[in-house]
Every structure is written in structure tokens, then in C-alpha cells.
Design an enzyme around this catalytic site. Sequence first.
Site, PDB file in Angstrom:
ATOM      1  CB  SER A  42      -0.911   0.014   1.223  1.00  0.00           C
ATOM      2  OG  SER A  42      -1.825  -1.059   1.154  1.00  0.00           O
ATOM      3  CB  CYS A 125      -4.186  -1.142   7.272  1.00  0.00           C
ATOM      4  SG  CYS A 125      -2.828  -1.255   8.431  1.00  0.00           S
ATOM      5  N   GLY A 212      -2.872 -15.802   7.510  1.00  0.00           N
ATOM      6  CA  GLY A 212      -2.495 -17.217   7.423  1.00  0.00           C
ATOM      7  C   GLY A 212      -3.685 -18.145   7.630  1.00  0.00           C
ATOM      8  N   GLY A 260      -1.090 -14.313   0.240  1.00  0.00           N
ATOM      9  CA  GLY A 260      -0.130 -13.481   0.960  1.00  0.00           C
ATOM     10  C   GLY A 260       0.796 -14.305   1.822  1.00  0.00           C
TER      11      GLY A 260
END
Length: 300
Positions: A42, A125, A212, A260
Site C-alpha cells: 500500500s 489495515c 495465514g 499473501g
Amino acid sequence: MVTITGINFKNPTMLASGIMGTTGASLLRIAECGAGGVVTKSIGPEPKAGHPNPSMIKLECGFLNAMGLPNPSYNEFDNEIKLARSGTDVPVIASIFGGNAEDFVKVAEGLADSEPAAFELNVSCPHAEGYGATIGTDTCMVESITAAVCDAVDVPVWVKLTPNVTDIKAIGKAAQDGGADAVVAINTLRGMAIDINSGYPILGNRFGGLSGSAVKPVAIKCVYDLYEALAIPVIGVGGVSTWEDAVEMMMAGASGVQIGSAVHESVDIFSDIASGIELFLQDKGYSAVEDIIGLSHKVI
Ligand code: DHB
């Protein structure tokens, strides 16, 4: 191939924002490893140092991070997007953040020259005061910021949503009402870890965002709900580390799947997952990925 918001992707996998996306060279490396698309770290209106270390820790069930949006600002980053774009046909999506609509427009306009395939608005975020989820938990701000960026650019606008809300569908609808071409779900779940010997919170920022495998069922449910509530595409992200996870995410309603945390295991994950999906489609007699997008909503 899959087309999402008018952009062609050779396969439904994409690099999620925040991982290997801080330079043109690293974006290019992931593109060369078989990702269908890559999303940048970002980028904001001013250079930002980020939170103090430790800013990322590995847990048994995933990762906790509080990087704090470190970035050199759009002024210094447009060359990185240009570098990535010059070396690959893989679509490069620019993730951007700001504290208000003016900031977002400034960054989007500042990066427009580097011609990203789309903008992904980070309103999610979970640990940067004044940014991210501070905005993304407020339907009015999500709608007005989305509308302002959509007005300012002529490429698709995706909005990345936070799961740290009571009703993610309301935030998704606000993005859609603002003119978003797609939503991306989910960003990290707010979390914390404490060192029991000292009593100190471990992360420099004290708390951060969990990613995760642990977050995958949360992401599946959010994607499922958004698919039902919205008319625009949903791009899934959260805990995908195998082709089976990707298929599950697509059956929940994801048109594409971002990866990710699992990149930590291997950069080959994109080609592994893309070929796993392909073989699954062949085995089951499906003719295209579109056949499985949202499938779990159609079975009774
Ligand atoms: C950061 C973390 C996020 O979850 C995100 O969406 C963007 C930035 C960070 O800490 O830099």
C-alpha cells in the site's frame, strides 16, 4: 484465463498486497513465478517509516504483523510500478491508502502515470491510526472515498475490506454504492501476542493483524456473504495456501484469489495453485473457472 472487472488474468491467483510488493523487481519476480496478477504494497501520500520492530512474528496458526504502512509515497513509487509493468504482461494493481478522500485521490492521480491495471483501496489495515480500518468501518467514508477515486481515475477500482466489523456486507454495499468495480475480502483480523516472561506485548505496535491459515474460515464466510449481497465481483484473500483452499474460496464466490502469507513457504505457490485448479476443473468436467465461482450458493 479469467476476466475480473474487465482485466484479463491468465489464472485466478494474485499476489496479495503487503508481501513482496515493495519494489518493481520483487513484483516482477512474483509475476515470473506464475501469478495471474500482482498487487503492490500500500502506497500513501507521504513517506512513512512504519511501526517500530518487531513488526511481524510467526505463530503456529499464521502471522501477526503491524508494519504500519511503511512506504516511500507515491512520488517515489511510480517508477517501481513502471519497472514491474515494463517486464511483464501480468496486470499490476496499485494498492493505495490515505486518511481522507483528498489523500486517496492525490495518490491515485500521482500513480496514474505509471498505468496500473487497477487501484485497490486499502480501507482495512487494522492498526494504523487515521488510516485503513479507521475509514473502512464507516460506510459513509467508504462510499465517498470510493466515489472520489472512481471519479479521478479511468481504470477499475477495487476496495479491500476489513473483517473487523459487525456486518461486512454493509461496508461492501457502501463500496458498491460509491462505484467500486470489485471488493477484495478480507484484510487481517486484529490480534495480539504477549511474551509471558516479561509481560510485554511482542509487536512494537502492541497489536497487529492476523493472517495465514487461521483466518481462512473467516474469509470464506465473508466472501460467501458478500457474493450474496453484492452485484460486483468479490476477490477472495485470507489463509489460502493450497489449490483446495483456492477452489473453496471460489466456490464461496471469489472471482479471483489473492495469496499473501503462504508466499513465505514458496514463491512457486502461484503456479502450483493455478495448475491444481486447472486439474480439478478437468477432473470434475467443468469447462472454465466461472463454473465454480459461487457454486456453493447454487447447490441445495
Ligand atoms: C499494513 C497492514 C495491512 O493489513 C494492510 O492492509 C496494509 C498495511 C501494514 O502494517 O503496513
